[in-house]
Motif scaffolding. Structure first.
Motif, PDB file in Angstrom:
ATOM      1  N   ALA A 266      -1.262  -0.757   6.403  1.00 22.22           N
ATOM      2  CA  ALA A 266      -0.049  -0.379   5.673  1.00 22.22           C
ATOM      3  C   ALA A 266       0.048   1.134   5.571  1.00 22.22           C
ATOM      4  O   ALA A 266      -0.959   1.843   5.481  1.00 22.22           O
ATOM      5  N   GLU A 267       1.262   1.630   5.588  1.00 21.83           N
ATOM      6  CA  GLU A 267       1.493   3.051   5.400  1.00 21.83           C
ATOM      7  C   GLU A 267       1.104   3.445   3.974  1.00 21.83           C
ATOM      8  O   GLU A 267       1.177   2.629   3.046  1.00 21.83           O
ATOM      9  N   VAL A 270       3.288   2.361   1.026  1.00 23.35           N
ATOM     10  CA  VAL A 270       3.197   0.935   0.676  1.00 23.35           C
ATOM     11  C   VAL A 270       2.019   0.723  -0.257  1.00 23.35           C
ATOM     12  O   VAL A 270       2.113   0.037  -1.286  1.00 23.35           O
ATOM     13  N   ASP A 301       6.727   3.074  -1.385  1.00 20.90           N
ATOM     14  CA  ASP A 301       7.605   2.235  -0.568  1.00 20.90           C
ATOM     15  C   ASP A 301       7.605   0.830  -1.177  1.00 20.90           C
ATOM     16  O   ASP A 301       6.811  -0.033  -0.793  1.00 20.90           O
ATOM     17  N   GLY A 304       8.374  -2.090   1.239  1.00 23.48           N
ATOM     18  CA  GLY A 304       7.226  -2.419   2.078  1.00 23.48           C
ATOM     19  C   GLY A 304       6.192  -3.250   1.331  1.00 23.48           C
ATOM     20  O   GLY A 304       5.603  -4.179   1.894  1.00 23.48           O
ATOM     21  N   SER A 307       7.482  -6.772   1.048  1.00 27.01           N
ATOM     22  CA  SER A 307       7.393  -7.536   2.299  1.00 27.01           C
ATOM     23  C   SER A 307       5.975  -8.019   2.573  1.00 27.01           C
ATOM     24  O   SER A 307       5.786  -9.033   3.233  1.00 27.01           O
ATOM     25  N   ARG A 308       4.987  -7.314   2.071  1.00 30.11           N
ATOM     26  CA  ARG A 308       3.593  -7.739   2.251  1.00 30.11           C
ATOM     27  C   ARG A 308       3.128  -8.711   1.161  1.00 30.11           C
ATOM     28  O   ARG A 308       1.958  -9.071   1.131  1.00 30.11           O
TER      29      ARG A 308
END
Length: 959
Positions: A266-267, A270, A301, A304, A307-308
């Motif tokens: 992950a960035e 996130v 984020d 993000g 979404s995870r």
């Protein structure tokens, strides 16, 4: 909260049995209500299970509430969420429900919710998730609502962690009164469950060995398994053959690393988003989270992280709110964040947020030796206490105890002890007793310990402290006000020791101390000012003294103490007045003065509605219900007893709960309702021995004895009486001895019956509550075959006008006399005069049994009349014809009888709902059942049954 309809059910693994159990309860709940409690550690799928069930409840309206940990100390935080959802379901023109004030009465809030739910058509399912965070006021309001909707189309479901809390207590309370309930304890998924889940997410089965390693890595958490397996899809797809795929070695790590794998790749924004939301923990508007992240100097984020599966986002009033996807994820993520950064985040949150949330984040960020924060917490606790918000006060004080050290912790321990004393929350500080014992001696510390020692069983230690405080000579106003409190508290210690003479010896010294009470503004410590009300202490003292005078056989004290108490009661109404009246009513009962006891208890019940915080609020209802049973007002008795059961766990003194259950069995026993009696007695038996109370411990045995007699089982009746004798309860009125003599006579054991009767006649405490002495003597004489003397004894009992105060035992005596005088018992034939008198007595008995709803007795009486009628001339038969062949309400339950009698008295459905503490919808439900069971078409037909039109004494029963 949404209005539910069936949808496509999501797959659910390892929870099939739990789901089917809940759906079965829901199916039954359409007609009679139901309750389900789901417990399990974080991550075991409680929320998913309830969501799956909700999708299958076609035609139900779903009310979903997710409790909030930061708001768990805020009064009605959960109810406010529920009201917001209810407002969304209301029609456009319907007025919006108001949000409750923190100081609002729980019963008032409960009625508000009842009315709102009543407006919803069809069955309703209330789902409370994360119920361990439900605040206490909300729990009390919800208990009120759930109990009153427990016999209509209503399903209460809650998910909570395993530790005891207010909602588990609510469920236990509701389940004691209904058979349609289930408690589901979720366990971690098994290896087989993991195999099924892996097959669903990966598209193919995994080996048992792999499934075992997956289960161990995630502790069987469905949530973590799902997260982990989704992250491993790529490695599975790259396997040469699915059956040979194995979990990568890097995934077999502790729980925190399993969470970390969800963030792998992950960035940074996130990760920052997931960690920030995890630390903030509870739902917050997205802009607020952005402000906190900006001040922390990080970029987040949120989409993000959503979404995870690490963050949950949803709209509320047009604003996006975010929170951790699950508490376990938040715990694991927070644990992996360096302490320094975590503290910084809490400090920034405290600066951005306001009020309660800000203070809570300050607590999380604080150093344990921060005296400034301890001061703020204790000040907030005192403010809440003065505003009559005990839950918030106690929470702030508890945080102060955790954060403080040294002398600050000593102060915090005393402050939390004083709050517990003020609001009767002693049980919450039992684990702190050793710490308080270790504090340096002081009047405040010793006053707290005095009550803690008493309630934890160290009565000698409590006595030593109390006597030392009483003997102190310090003239400081703070020390004096503490001695005033001790003056009223010491009698409870003496009574716990059975030393009633000690209470009387202490009386004059206690008077002097109370007379020396300082004014509130003289007391320097604001945490002690609530004690500076001498009238409160004096009234309680007089009540304890009256009770002790009765036990110590000092009738010379009763008149002057009563006169003094009456003079105070004429000008002072308060919780202490309730305690004094209840204490005096016990004396009246022991002395056989039922009408005086009834008057005191009626007055105490009126005061309880305004002052529910007295020590004896529960006993006021319970003892009054017992009195009403004795004097033949069974509908009033069972209504008040059921109210006492419903509210007992909200009372200051939890000891009234089992006693309320015992009392609620008496009417049901007389009506022969075996299942209801045993259900309540089983529930009462679950109470801890330390909270069983002291009022008439014979009640459960008397209920079993009466049930046996109502069902015609003299052997069981005798066994119940013998159990009561073996229990040797202090303060017994020997009612069980009445049932023992009666059972022995019915069993044809005259010698034993005579011996037991002689004990009755010689007993100085004998009272005719369960049967007069002359009737009992008649039973023995009849068993001995001395029939003429038996007739004389029966008739002497029935001609005794004072016996009319207890109509039920009088009716039993009339039944026995009618059987004997009419020649319906094994005996010589009766004369015509005897038969005529027998018919008269049996008619009187039948009329009483019908009015009480004692169907078993009424059937026996009707059969006796039929037999007598067949042996009498036609004119005599006309006298009895149609008199009392059966009970017109025999087909109804006790609750339906209550509603039927209220309808016959001309009460509206709304008035009945207020009186019985149920919703109007519930009353409507009962009315439909009543008319259907009785084959009637309208209320007018019901009134035509002649049930009696007397309005309930004193108006609706409230608390």
């Amino acid at each position: 909260m949404v209005e539910g309809a069936a949808g496509a059910a999501r797959p659910l693994f390892g929870r099939d049995q739990a789901r089917e159990t809940i759906l079965l309860v829901a199916h039954r709940a359409v007609d009679r209500g139901g309750a389900v409690l789901v417990t399990g550690e974080a991550g075991l799928g409680k929320t998913a299970l309830l969501a799956d069930v909700a999708e299958r409840l076609d035609g139900w309206t779903l009310l979903r509430v997710h409790a909030d940990s930061f708001e768990s100390d805020l009064a009605y935080a959960t109810v406010e969420t529920l009201i917001r959802g209810l407002n969304g379901l209301r029609r456009d023109r319907a007025p919006r429900l108001p949000h409750p004030e923190p100081s609002a009465d729980a019963l008032t809030v409960g009625r508000l919710l009842l009315d709102a739910i009543d407006a919803i058509d069809g069955p309703v399912c209330l789902i409370v998730d994360d119920a361990q965070w439900v605040d206490e006021p909300s729990a009390r309001a919800l208990r009120f609502v759930v109990r009153r909707l427990s016999d209509q189309g209503f399903l209460f479901t809650a998910a909570t962690r395993p530790q005891p809390n207010s909602v588990t207590a609510l469920f236990d309370d509701v389940s004691a009164a209904t058979v349609n309930h289930a408690r589901i304890d979720l366990a971690p998924l098994t290896v087989a469950d993991t195999q099924e889940l892996a097959q669903h997410l990966l598209g193919h089965a995994v080996s048992r060995r792999t499934a075992t390693r997956l289960t161990e890595a995630t502790q069987g958490s469905p949530l973590l398994l799902s997260v982990l397996l989704k992250q491993l899809r790529e490695t599975f797809a790259q396997a040469l053959h699915p059956a040979g795929w194995d979990l990568p070695a890097t995934a077999i790590t502790p729980l925190a690393t399993a969470i970390g794998s969800a963030l792998e790749g992950a960035e940074p924004p996130v990760r920052e988003a997931a960690e920030t939301v995890a630390v903030l923990r509870d739902p917050l508007p997205l802009p607020v989270v952005g402000t906190i992240a900006e001040r922390l100097g990080t970029t987040v984020d949120i989409p993000g992280a959503v979404s995870r599966g690490l963050v949950h986002a949803g709209q509320r009033d047009g604003v996006v709110w975010v929170e951790p996807a699950h508490a376990l994820l938040a715990d694991a993520l927070t644990g992996g964040i360096p302490l320094e950064r975590r503290v910084a985040l809490h400090r920034i949150a405290a600066g951005v947020l306001t009020g309660h949330r800000a203070l809570r984040h300050r607590v999380e960020a604080a150093d344990r030796t921060d005296p400034t924060l301890v001061d703020e917490l204790l000040a907030a606790a005192l403010t809440c206490a003065d505003q009559n918000q005990p839950e918030q006060a106690f929470s702030y004080a508890r945080s102060a105890v955790h954060l403080a050290s040294g002398t600050e912790r000593e102060r915090a321990l005393i402050e939390i002890g004083l709050i517990a004393m003020r609001f009767r929350l002693h049980e919450r500080i039992f684990e702190l007793r050793d710490a308080i014992e270790a504090l340096p001696a002081s009047p405040s510390r010793d006053a707290v310990l005095l009550e803690l020692r008493t309630l934890t069983g160290d009565v000698p230690g409590a006595l030593a402290l109390g006597l030392a405080l009483e003997a102190a000579t310090d003239r400081d106003p703070d020390a004096r006000v503490i001695r005033v409190h001790v003056a009223e508290a010491l009698p409870k210690v003496f009574m716990a020791m059975g030393d009633f003479g000690g209470v009387l010896d202490h009386l004059e010294q206690a008077r002097r101390l109370i007379a020396d009470c300082p004014a509130p503004d003289e007391v320097a410590d604001p945490a002690l000012r609530w004690m500076a009300h001498p009238e409160e202490h004096l009234m309680r003292l007089l009540g304890w003294a009256l009770n002790s005078a009765a036990h110590a056989r000092r009738p010379d004290l009763f008149r002057p103490l009563t006169a003094e108490l009456d003079s105070l009661l004429d000008t002072h109404e308060s919780p202490a007045a309730v305690d004094a009246l209840v204490s005096r009513s016990r004396v009246f009962i022991l002395d056989g003065r039922i009408e005086q006891a009834r008057a005191d208890l009626a007055r105490a019940n009126a005061l309880v509605r305004r002052y529910p915080g007295s020590w004896t609020a529960g006993f006021a209802r319970t003892i009054y219900a017992h009195i009403l049973f004795l004097v033949g007002e069974w509908e009033e008795s069972v209504t008040l007893a059921d109210t006492a059961v419903a509210l007992a766990l909200d009372e200051t003194d939890l000891s009234c709960w089992p006693i309320a259950l015992w009392t609620s069995t008496l009417v049901r026993a007389g009506r022969g309702e075996a299942e209801a009696v045993e259900e309540r007695l089983r529930a009462a038996a679950q109470a801890r021995p330390g909270i069983t109370g002291s009022y008439d411990g014979d009640l459960p045995y008397l209920a079993r004895a009466e049930l046996a007699r109502a069902l015609g089982r003299p052997g069981d009746q005798l066994a119940a009486a013998e159990e009561a004798e073996a229990a040797a309860n202090r303060g017994s009125n020997l009612g069980w001895l009445t049932y023992r003599v009666d059972a022995l006579a019915a069993l044809g054991r005259p010698a034993e019956a005579r011996e037991a009767f002689d004990r009755c006649a010689a007993a100085g405490m004998w009272r005719p509550y369960y049967g007069g002495v002359r009737w009992l003597e008649g039973r023995v004489l009849q068993a001995e075959g001395r029939l003429d003397e038996a007739r004389e004894a029966y008739l002497a009992e029935l001609d005794d006008r004072p016996g009319c105060a207890f109509p039920f035992p009088r009716a039993v005596a009339a039944l026995d006399a009618g059987l004997l005088l009419g020649g319906l018992e094994p005996a010589e034939g009766a004369s015509a005069y005897d038969r005529a008198r027998a018919a008269e007595l049996l008619e009187q008995a039948a009329a009483t049994f019908r009015s009480l709803g004692a169907s078993g007795y009424l059937i026996r009486t009707a059969h006796a009349l039929d037999r007598l009628r067949s042996a009498t001339p036609e004119t005599a038969a006309e006298t009895v014809a149609g008199a009392t062949a059966s009970d017109p309400l025999a087909a109804l339950t006790t609750r339906e009888r209550q509603v039927a009698h209220a309808l016959a008295a001309g009460m509206t459905n709304k008035e009945i709902a207020e009186r019985l503490y149920v919703s109007v919808t519930t009353v409507n439900f009962h009315v439909r059942n009543i008319l259907a069971k009785l084959g009637l078409r309208s209320r007018r037909d019901l009134r035509g049954l002649g049930l009696g039109r007397r309005a309930p004494r004193g108006g609706p029963v409230k608390s």
